[in-house]
Design a protein around this motif. Structure first.
Motif, PDB file in Angstrom:
ATOM      1  N   ASP A   1     -16.090  30.433  27.792  1.00 54.70           N
ATOM      2  CA  ASP A   1     -15.835  30.271  29.096  1.00 54.70           C
ATOM      3  C   ASP A   1     -14.823  30.887  29.886  1.00 54.70           C
ATOM      4  OD1 ASP A   1     -14.070  26.836  28.514  1.00 54.70           O
ATOM      5  OD2 ASP A   1     -14.406  28.455  27.086  1.00 54.70           O
ATOM      6  N   PHE A   2     -13.962  31.446  28.480  1.00 51.44           N
ATOM      7  CA  PHE A   2     -12.267  31.451  29.809  1.00 51.44           C
ATOM      8  C   PHE A   2     -12.103  32.510  29.406  1.00 51.44           C
ATOM      9  CE2 PHE A   2     -11.266  28.964  26.569  1.00 51.44           C
ATOM     10  CZ  PHE A   2     -11.232  29.811  25.719  1.00 51.44           C
ATOM     11  N   GLY A   3     -11.306  33.650  30.389  1.00 53.06           N
ATOM     12  CA  GLY A   3     -11.030  35.430  30.188  1.00 53.06           C
ATOM     13  C   GLY A   3     -10.298  35.445  28.968  1.00 53.06           C
ATOM     14  N   ARG A   4     -10.403  36.449  27.785  1.00 53.28           N
ATOM     15  CA  ARG A   4     -10.099  37.072  26.641  1.00 53.28           C
ATOM     16  C   ARG A   4      -9.413  38.220  26.651  1.00 53.28           C
ATOM     17  NH1 ARG A   4      -8.062  33.670  22.944  1.00 53.28           N
ATOM     18  NH2 ARG A   4     -10.248  31.904  22.716  1.00 53.28           N
ATOM     19  N   THR A   5      -7.778  38.278  25.618  1.00 53.47           N
ATOM     20  CA  THR A   5      -7.610  39.965  25.639  1.00 53.47           C
ATOM     21  C   THR A   5      -8.953  40.628  25.296  1.00 53.47           C
ATOM     22  OG1 THR A   5      -6.761  39.274  24.056  1.00 53.47           O
ATOM     23  CG2 THR A   5      -6.096  39.077  26.109  1.00 53.47           C
ATOM     24  N   LEU A   6      -8.463  41.903  25.153  1.00 57.81           N
ATOM     25  CA  LEU A   6      -9.488  43.167  24.984  1.00 57.81           C
ATOM     26  C   LEU A   6      -8.889  43.849  23.416  1.00 57.81           C
ATOM     27  CD1 LEU A   6      -9.653  44.982  27.625  1.00 57.81           C
ATOM     28  CD2 LEU A   6     -11.664  43.240  26.850  1.00 57.81           C
ATOM     29  N   ASN A   7      -7.562  43.000  22.902  1.00 57.95           N
ATOM     30  CA  ASN A   7      -6.942  43.413  22.143  1.00 57.95           C
ATOM     31  C   ASN A   7      -7.060  41.999  21.063  1.00 57.95           C
ATOM     32  OD1 ASN A   7      -6.822  46.242  22.771  1.00 57.95           O
ATOM     33  ND2 ASN A   7      -4.615  46.174  23.318  1.00 57.95           N
ATOM     34  N   PRO A   8      -7.362  42.126  19.813  1.00 59.88           N
ATOM     35  CA  PRO A   8      -6.647  41.645  18.662  1.00 59.88           C
ATOM     36  C   PRO A   8      -5.277  40.716  18.733  1.00 59.88           C
ATOM     37  CG  PRO A   8      -7.331  43.598  17.179  1.00 59.88           C
ATOM     38  CD  PRO A   8      -7.463  43.607  19.174  1.00 59.88           C
ATOM     39  N   ASN A   9      -5.158  40.202  18.068  1.00 60.15           N
ATOM     40  CA  ASN A   9      -3.889  38.930  18.045  1.00 60.15           C
ATOM     41  C   ASN A   9      -3.519  39.145  16.413  1.00 60.15           C
ATOM     42  OD1 ASN A   9      -5.112  37.501  16.480  1.00 60.15           O
ATOM     43  ND2 ASN A   9      -4.765  35.867  18.467  1.00 60.15           N
ATOM     44  N   GLY A  10      -2.705  39.041  16.070  1.00 63.17           N
ATOM     45  CA  GLY A  10      -1.683  38.930  14.483  1.00 63.17           C
ATOM     46  C   GLY A  10      -3.016  37.788  14.040  1.00 63.17           C
ATOM     47  N   ASN A  11      -3.669  37.317  13.784  1.00 60.47           N
ATOM     48  CA  ASN A  11      -4.992  36.603  12.945  1.00 60.47           C
ATOM     49  C   ASN A  11      -5.909  36.951  13.630  1.00 60.47           C
ATOM     50  OD1 ASN A  11      -2.814  34.535  12.309  1.00 60.47           O
ATOM     51  ND2 ASN A  11      -2.777  33.841  14.436  1.00 60.47           N
TER      52      ASN A  11
END
Length: 79
Positions: free
Chosen positions: A2-12
């Motif tokens: 329901d909200f925007g997300r980054t295209l790249n993964p984070n450390g987890n």
């Protein structure tokens, strides 16, 4: 989401919050199959709309979807 997300993964191996999001419109009068706004031509880290870590600069204001709803409801445009 329901909200925007980054295209790249984070450390987890998940993604972090970003800008943007999506809307779903349903009903008999909806003209489906359309993406409104400007879809980025370049999603790489070097793209003109990419900031960092997969965060993209939005090209369409999130509230612009409500203009169409207001017009459909015959709400007068008072600027």
């Amino acid at each position: 989401s329901d909200f925007g997300r980054t295209l790249n993964p984070n450390g987890n191996d998940g993604t972090d919050h970003a800008w943007g999001g999506n809307y779903m419109m349903m009903g008999g009068s909806v003209k489906g199959g359309n993406v409104l706004g400007q879809y980025p031509d370049d999603l790489t880290d070097d793209g003109p709309l990419t900031l960092e870590r997969g965060r993209m600069i939005p090209t369409t204001p999130w509230e612009s979807a409500f203009r169409g709803i207001a017009l459909w409801l015959d709400i007068e445009d008072k600027r």
